[in-house]
Write a protein that holds these residues in place. Structure first.
Motif, mmCIF file in Angstrom:
data_model
loop_
_atom_site.group_PDB
_atom_site.id
_atom_site.type_symbol
_atom_site.label_atom_id
_atom_site.label_comp_id
_atom_site.label_asym_id
_atom_site.label_seq_id
_atom_site.Cartn_x
_atom_site.Cartn_y
_atom_site.Cartn_z
ATOM 1 N N LYS A 1 0.787 -1.128 -0.054
ATOM 2 C CA LYS A 1 0.079 -0.019 -0.026
ATOM 3 C C LYS A 1 0.875 1.314 0.067
ATOM 4 C CE LYS A 1 -3.887 -2.280 2.201
ATOM 5 N NZ LYS A 1 -5.039 -2.168 3.026
ATOM 6 N N ALA A 2 1.976 1.180 0.355
ATOM 7 C CA ALA A 2 2.960 2.327 0.441
ATOM 8 C C ALA A 2 4.284 1.725 0.540
ATOM 9 C CB ALA A 2 2.695 3.043 1.787
ATOM 10 N N SER B 1 -4.665 4.585 0.671
ATOM 11 C CA SER B 1 -3.674 4.143 1.927
ATOM 12 C C SER B 1 -3.086 5.462 2.621
ATOM 13 C CB SER B 1 -2.691 3.517 1.232
ATOM 14 O OG SER B 1 -3.094 2.284 0.410
ATOM 15 N N LYS B 2 -2.558 5.090 3.696
ATOM 16 C CA LYS B 2 -2.086 6.093 4.615
ATOM 17 C C LYS B 2 -0.517 6.011 4.768
ATOM 18 C CE LYS B 2 -6.377 5.786 7.525
ATOM 19 N NZ LYS B 2 -6.676 5.444 8.572
ATOM 20 N N SER B 3 0.267 7.095 5.050
ATOM 21 C CA SER B 3 1.783 7.236 5.039
ATOM 22 C C SER B 3 2.040 6.329 6.676
ATOM 23 C CB SER B 3 2.357 8.486 5.055
ATOM 24 O OG SER B 3 1.603 9.366 6.013
ATOM 25 N N ASN C 1 -3.752 9.351 1.247
ATOM 26 C CA ASN C 1 -3.991 9.415 -0.265
ATOM 27 C C ASN C 1 -5.351 9.256 -0.500
ATOM 28 O OD1 ASN C 1 -4.128 9.451 -3.056
ATOM 29 N ND2 ASN C 1 -2.132 7.975 -3.243
ATOM 30 N N ILE D 1 2.676 6.695 -1.457
ATOM 31 C CA ILE D 1 1.383 6.231 -0.998
ATOM 32 C C ILE D 1 0.398 5.712 -1.903
ATOM 33 C CG2 ILE D 1 -0.214 6.612 0.850
ATOM 34 C CD1 ILE D 1 2.516 8.817 1.404
#
Length: 152
Positions: free
Chosen positions: A21-22, A47-49, A100, A43
């Motif tokens: 996802k990242a 998704s998240k960082s 994102n 990202i």
């Protein structure tokens, strides 16, 4: 020794994937940086960082290289896009996270200081992470009978 590398040819050992996802490319580490880290975070949409967190000692600076999304910072959400940048000072309890919310990869240049003794705090979970010791504590496990008096 000076390492001159190209951003389009980072050795595989300096890029880490996070569940597909990242991913993060550790440019500073690859080049041999001692006092600052320089990363490129990518990202994927939806998704998240990272988890929403703050640092006690680490100062950070972010610039959006491509894409758009949401920056969750200090209890607020802000739309961010290519060309936007923000600094996150150390020790002020400013939690942050990139999400994102766009349709393309959100690419962020992430620069910060390497600080021994930094404690990351995750307010959504009330969790403290001491990275140098690889220790995690939950804030709910507070001691009600402890104090600092050495002569009791």
């Amino acid at each position: 020794m000076v390492n001159i590398l190209n951003i389009n040819n980072i050795p595989d050992e300096y890029t880490i994937d996070f569940l597909g996802k990242a991913n993060t490319s550790y440019l500073g580490k690859a080049a041999g940086s001692d006092k600052v880290y320089i990363n490129i975070d990518r990202i994927l949409p939806g998704s998240k960082s990272a988890k929403y967190h703050s640092h006690t000692k680490q100062e950070e600076f972010f610039i959006i290289l491509s894409g758009y999304g949401t920056l969750r910072i200090d209890g607020e959400e802000h739309l961010i896009k290519k060309g936007d940048f923000v600094a996150k000072p150390a020790g002020k309890g400013i939690a942050h996270q990139f999400i994102n919310t766009g349709d393309d990869v959100l690419e962020i240049l992430d620069v910060g200081t390497k600080e021994y003794g930094d404690i990351a705090y995750y307010p959504d979970e009330d969790v403290y992470y001491l990275s140098d010791e690889n220790l995690v504590f939950h804030g709910n496990s507070k001691l009600s009978t402890w104090d600092s008096e050495p002569n009791k």
